[in-house]
Each structure stands twice: as structure tokens, then as C-alpha cells.
Design a protein around this motif. Structure first.
Motif, mmCIF file in Angstrom:
data_model
loop_
_atom_site.group_PDB
_atom_site.id
_atom_site.type_symbol
_atom_site.label_atom_id
_atom_site.label_comp_id
_atom_site.label_asym_id
_atom_site.label_seq_id
_atom_site.Cartn_x
_atom_site.Cartn_y
_atom_site.Cartn_z
ATOM 1 N N GLU A 1 15.990 -20.940 73.213
ATOM 2 C CA GLU A 1 15.099 -22.098 73.070
ATOM 3 C C GLU A 1 15.432 -22.879 71.800
ATOM 4 O OE1 GLU A 1 11.197 -20.829 75.679
ATOM 5 O OE2 GLU A 1 11.154 -20.430 73.534
ATOM 6 N N SER A 2 15.882 -22.132 70.776
ATOM 7 C CA SER A 2 16.218 -22.823 69.520
ATOM 8 C C SER A 2 17.448 -23.719 69.691
ATOM 9 C CB SER A 2 16.466 -21.799 68.404
ATOM 10 O OG SER A 2 17.747 -21.230 68.543
ATOM 11 N N LYS A 3 18.233 -23.453 70.738
ATOM 12 C CA LYS A 3 19.404 -24.302 71.011
ATOM 13 C C LYS A 3 19.062 -25.432 71.979
ATOM 14 C CE LYS A 3 22.417 -22.000 68.607
ATOM 15 N NZ LYS A 3 22.872 -20.657 68.817
ATOM 16 N N GLY A 4 17.792 -25.562 72.335
ATOM 17 C CA GLY A 4 17.385 -26.650 73.224
ATOM 18 C C GLY A 4 17.473 -26.308 74.695
ATOM 19 N N LEU A 5 17.623 -25.003 75.010
ATOM 20 C CA LEU A 5 17.682 -24.616 76.424
ATOM 21 C C LEU A 5 16.261 -24.340 76.932
ATOM 22 C CD1 LEU A 5 20.732 -22.297 75.918
ATOM 23 C CD2 LEU A 5 20.734 -24.309 77.392
ATOM 24 N N ASP A 6 16.068 -24.662 78.198
ATOM 25 C CA ASP A 6 14.779 -24.438 78.835
ATOM 26 C C ASP A 6 14.834 -23.035 79.457
ATOM 27 O OD1 ASP A 6 12.435 -24.803 80.096
ATOM 28 O OD2 ASP A 6 13.110 -26.377 81.470
ATOM 29 N N VAL A 7 13.978 -22.110 78.976
ATOM 30 C CA VAL A 7 14.080 -20.714 79.440
ATOM 31 C C VAL A 7 12.881 -20.362 80.315
ATOM 32 C CG1 VAL A 7 14.231 -18.299 78.742
ATOM 33 C CG2 VAL A 7 15.355 -20.059 77.360
ATOM 34 N N ILE A 8 13.183 -19.933 81.540
ATOM 35 C CA ILE A 8 12.123 -19.411 82.411
ATOM 36 C C ILE A 8 12.161 -17.891 82.256
ATOM 37 C CG2 ILE A 8 11.324 -19.196 84.798
ATOM 38 C CD1 ILE A 8 12.916 -21.852 85.299
ATOM 39 N N ASP A 9 11.155 -17.353 81.585
ATOM 40 C CA ASP A 9 11.136 -15.923 81.269
ATOM 41 C C ASP A 9 10.370 -15.173 82.357
ATOM 42 O OD1 ASP A 9 10.971 -13.408 80.194
ATOM 43 O OD2 ASP A 9 9.921 -14.013 78.359
ATOM 44 N N LEU A 10 11.096 -14.369 83.149
ATOM 45 C CA LEU A 10 10.458 -13.621 84.237
ATOM 46 C C LEU A 10 9.870 -12.306 83.751
ATOM 47 C CD1 LEU A 10 13.032 -14.207 87.144
ATOM 48 C CD2 LEU A 10 10.931 -15.467 86.641
ATOM 49 N N GLY A 11 10.025 -11.995 82.481
ATOM 50 C CA GLY A 11 9.431 -10.777 81.936
ATOM 51 C C GLY A 11 10.301 -9.551 82.171
ATOM 52 N N VAL A 12 9.647 -8.422 82.436
ATOM 53 C CA VAL A 12 10.370 -7.158 82.632
ATOM 54 C C VAL A 12 10.282 -6.734 84.098
ATOM 55 C CG1 VAL A 12 9.962 -6.380 80.266
ATOM 56 C CG2 VAL A 12 8.317 -5.784 82.046
ATOM 57 N N ASP A 13 11.098 -5.709 84.457
ATOM 58 C CA ASP A 13 11.024 -5.118 85.800
ATOM 59 C C ASP A 13 11.321 -6.167 86.884
ATOM 60 O OD1 ASP A 13 10.591 -2.984 87.529
ATOM 61 O OD2 ASP A 13 8.423 -3.301 87.634
ATOM 62 N N VAL A 14 12.358 -6.949 86.663
ATOM 63 C CA VAL A 14 12.665 -8.081 87.550
ATOM 64 C C VAL A 14 13.740 -7.682 88.581
ATOM 65 C CG1 VAL A 14 13.425 -10.484 87.647
ATOM 66 C CG2 VAL A 14 12.163 -9.662 85.647
ATOM 67 N N SER A 15 13.442 -7.903 89.850
ATOM 68 C CA SER A 15 14.386 -7.544 90.917
ATOM 69 C C SER A 15 15.506 -8.581 91.021
ATOM 70 C CB SER A 15 13.655 -7.464 92.255
ATOM 71 O OG SER A 15 13.239 -8.757 92.631
ATOM 72 N N ALA A 16 16.603 -8.158 91.653
ATOM 73 C CA ALA A 16 17.738 -9.065 91.860
ATOM 74 C C ALA A 16 17.294 -10.284 92.675
ATOM 75 C CB ALA A 16 18.864 -8.321 92.569
ATOM 76 N N ASP A 17 16.491 -10.043 93.701
ATOM 77 C CA ASP A 17 15.997 -11.143 94.545
ATOM 78 C C ASP A 17 15.259 -12.185 93.711
ATOM 79 O OD1 ASP A 17 16.797 -10.692 97.103
ATOM 80 O OD2 ASP A 17 15.120 -9.363 97.598
ATOM 81 N N ARG A 18 14.393 -11.678 92.813
ATOM 82 C CA ARG A 18 13.561 -12.603 92.017
ATOM 83 C C ARG A 18 14.416 -13.431 91.065
ATOM 84 N NH1 ARG A 18 8.992 -11.393 88.081
ATOM 85 N NH2 ARG A 18 8.112 -13.476 87.909
ATOM 86 N N PHE A 19 15.412 -12.772 90.436
ATOM 87 C CA PHE A 19 16.309 -13.517 89.538
ATOM 88 C C PHE A 19 16.975 -14.663 90.316
ATOM 89 C CE2 PHE A 19 16.770 -9.750 86.581
ATOM 90 C CZ PHE A 19 16.602 -10.426 85.384
ATOM 91 N N VAL A 20 17.577 -14.302 91.450
ATOM 92 C CA VAL A 20 18.407 -15.279 92.163
ATOM 93 C C VAL A 20 17.539 -16.353 92.824
ATOM 94 C CG1 VAL A 20 20.107 -15.567 94.014
ATOM 95 C CG2 VAL A 20 20.255 -13.587 92.471
ATOM 96 N N ASN A 21 16.445 -15.934 93.476
ATOM 97 C CA ASN A 21 15.589 -16.934 94.144
ATOM 98 C C ASN A 21 15.002 -17.917 93.137
ATOM 99 O OD1 ASN A 21 16.115 -15.770 96.588
ATOM 100 N ND2 ASN A 21 14.246 -14.534 96.631
ATOM 101 N N THR A 22 14.563 -17.392 91.975
ATOM 102 C CA THR A 22 13.980 -18.305 90.976
ATOM 103 C C THR A 22 15.036 -19.288 90.473
ATOM 104 O OG1 THR A 22 12.516 -16.508 90.274
ATOM 105 C CG2 THR A 22 12.660 -18.415 88.812
#
Ligand code: B1M
Length: 210
Positions: free
Chosen positions: A113-134
Motif C-alpha cells: 500500500e505504501s507503494k500505491g498498490l490497491d490491496v484486497i486482503d483476504l485474510g488467513v485460511d484462503v483457498s485456491a478457489d477464493r484467491f483466483v476467483n477474487t
């Protein structure tokens, strides 16, 4: 004792208020935020990690130390992050399925975020499906996965496989990191980038988006 030694000791003892007070006071005096993080907070957590490995402390002590460390990072966050600027790209970030460690992941978020990137933080315990679909739904350029357990590292391969399956590898890069992860592991699973620390992860993410 130096202020860094004090911070390290208070993290090890889980003394949240002392950690917050020291950091606030030091930031007020103009002490460098990165130094407070690297030479104080992270040193304390490394000592606890070593003691945990050697069965000198157990999960409850690690947990209270982790809380103190996170409280310190929260106070530092403003100083570590530059002023919010126009978004330079979008990153979907999380700790992989089965893994609840989030302190390093939270640092990666702050640095990105300090570099100006927009970060969507999914938290912990994140499945492969959730990473890719999001990432697909949000139009992100990067999926960034953190893992602290050797047993959860294989989920990173599932993320790569899922992204391949969905045909999005040309437009979404996959970054991996966390204490047990290596460049060699990144190559083995076919991910795109590995970085050893939060700061270099943010540099790489920015390069990808530019
Ligand atoms: Co756990 N734990 N833990 N733990 N814990 C480790 C990871 C361990 C190495 C301790 C040890 O045995 N020495 C060990 C793993 C062994 C292994 O897999 N080979 C371990 C274990 C075994 C466990 C449990 C299984 C213990 C149990 O229940 N018996 C359990 C698992 C729970 C689960 O996740 N399912 C567990 C639980 C916990 C707590 C909840 C008590 C707590 C976590 C609290 C929290 O995160 N909110 C905890 C902690 C604190 C640790 C240690 C002591 C410290 C981790 C940490 O926060 N470090 C850790 C020992 C160690 O690492 N020395 C340990 C500070 C943090 C800033 O560093 O996360 O490495 P780190 O992030 C770094 C880099 O790795 C990098 O950037 C950061 C620095 O700039 N980075 C990335 C991180 N993600 C990145 C992503 C990137 C790029 C860079 O790109 C996407």
C-alpha cells in the motif's frame, strides 16, 4: 538498554501497551520506522520463534508476543506507508488455506500500500478457489500468497493450477513468500515471483504493475 532492545524485550513479554507507547514516542522524536520494525519488533519475534522451536516457550506465549508485535505494527503502519496516491495496480493478498499466520502477510500489505498498490486482503485460511476467483472478479494483476507452515505450502501449487485451469496466467502474476518458501519452491510449482521479505515483495509487485 537501547530503545530497540526494550522493544524486543516487550514483544517477547507480550507487553502491548509498552510496545505501543515506545513506538509512538520514538516516532514523535523522528526515529526511523523501518529501524523500529527491523531492529526492535522483528528481533523480539525471532527470539520467541527460536525459543518456540526449542520448546522453551509454548503457543500461548507465542500468541501474546504476536499480539504485541501486531499492536506495534499497527502504530507503525502510518509511518511505514507513504501518503495514499492514485492506485498503481491491484493485488489480491492472503495467507493460504490451513494457515493462520498473518503478521508477515500484514507487513506485505502495508509495504504494498505504501507503494500505491490497491490491496484486497483476504485474510488467513484462503483457498485456491477464493484467491483466483477474487482476482478475476476484481481485475487484479497479482495474486500474492503467504505461507508459514511447510504443510500449507502445497496450497500455493493449487493456486497456480487453478489459475492455469481458468486460463488467466497471461494477465495475473502469482507471487509467493513466507518463511519456509524459497526461490526453488517457486520454480518447482510454476509461480512467477518469490520474495524473502515484505519490502522486496512490494518492489516486485510495483514492477509487475508498471
Ligand atoms: Co507458528 N509456527 N504455529 N504461530 N509461528 C512457526 C511458523 C514455526 C516455524 C515455529 C517453529 O517451530 N520454530 C512453526 C512451523 C514449522 C513448519 O512448518 N516447519 C510453527 C508452528 C508449528 C505452528 C503451529 C502448528 C503450532 C501448534 O499449534 N502446535 C500453529 C499452526 C496454526 C495454523 O496456522 N494453522 C502455530 C500457531 C502460531 C500462533 C497462532 C501462536 C502465532 C501466529 C499469530 C499470527 O500470525 N497472528 C505463531 C507465530 C507467531 C509463529 C512464529 C514464532 C513467528 C511468525 C511471525 O509472525 N514472524 C514462527 C517462527 C518463525 O517464523 N521464526 C512460527 C514475524 C513475521 C514478520 O515474519 O511471517 O516470516 P514472517 O514474514 C516475513 C517473511 O516471511 C516475508 O515477509 C515478512 C518479513 O518482511 N513474507 C512474505 C511473509 N509472507 C510473504 C509473502 C510474500 C513475500 C514475502 O509474497 C506474497
Amino acid at each position: 538498554m537501547s530503545v530497540y532492545e526494550d522493544l524486543s524485550t516487550f514483544v517477547q513479554q507480550g507487553r502491548v501497551n509498552n510496545v505501543k507507547e515506545i513506538i509512538a514516542a520514538e516516532l514523535g522524536k523522528g526515529t526511523n520506522a523501518q529501524a523500529l520494525l527491523q531492529d526492535g519488533l522483528l528481533v523480539g519475534m525471532a527470539v520467541i520463534g527460536e525459543k518456540f522451536k526449542n520448546n522453551q516457550v509454548y503457543v500461548p506465549e507465542v500468541l501474546i508476543a504476536a499480539r504485541a508485535m501486531q499492536a506495534g505494527i499497527d502504530v507503525l503502519a502510518g509511518a511505514l506507508a507513504a501518503e495514499k496516491v492514485e492506485s498503481k495496480g491491484k493485488v489480491v493478498l492472503g495467507t493460504v488455506k490451513g494457515d493462520l499466520h498473518d503478521i508477515g502477510k500484514n507487513l506485505v500489505k502495508i509495504m504494498m500500500e505504501s507503494k500505491g498498490l490497491d490491496v484486497i486482503d483476504l485474510g488467513v485460511d484462503v483457498s485456491a478457489d477464493r484467491f483466483v476467483n477474487t482476482a478475476i472478479e476484481e481485475g487484479a494483476q497479482i495474486i500474492a500468497c503467504s505461507a508459514l507452515l511447510t504443510t500449507t505450502m502445497p496450497v500455493m501449487k493449487e493456486v497456480v493450477d487453478k489459475a492455469n485451469e481458468k486460463g488467466v496466467r497471461d494477465r495475473i502474476k502469482i507471487m509467493v513468500g513466507g518463511a519456509p518458501v524459497t526461490e526453488e519452491f517457486k520454480n518447482k510449482i510454476g509461480a512467477d515471483y518469490y520474495s524473502a521479505d515484505a519490502s522486496s515483495a512490494s518492489d516486485i509487485a510495483l514492477q509487475i504493475c508498471q
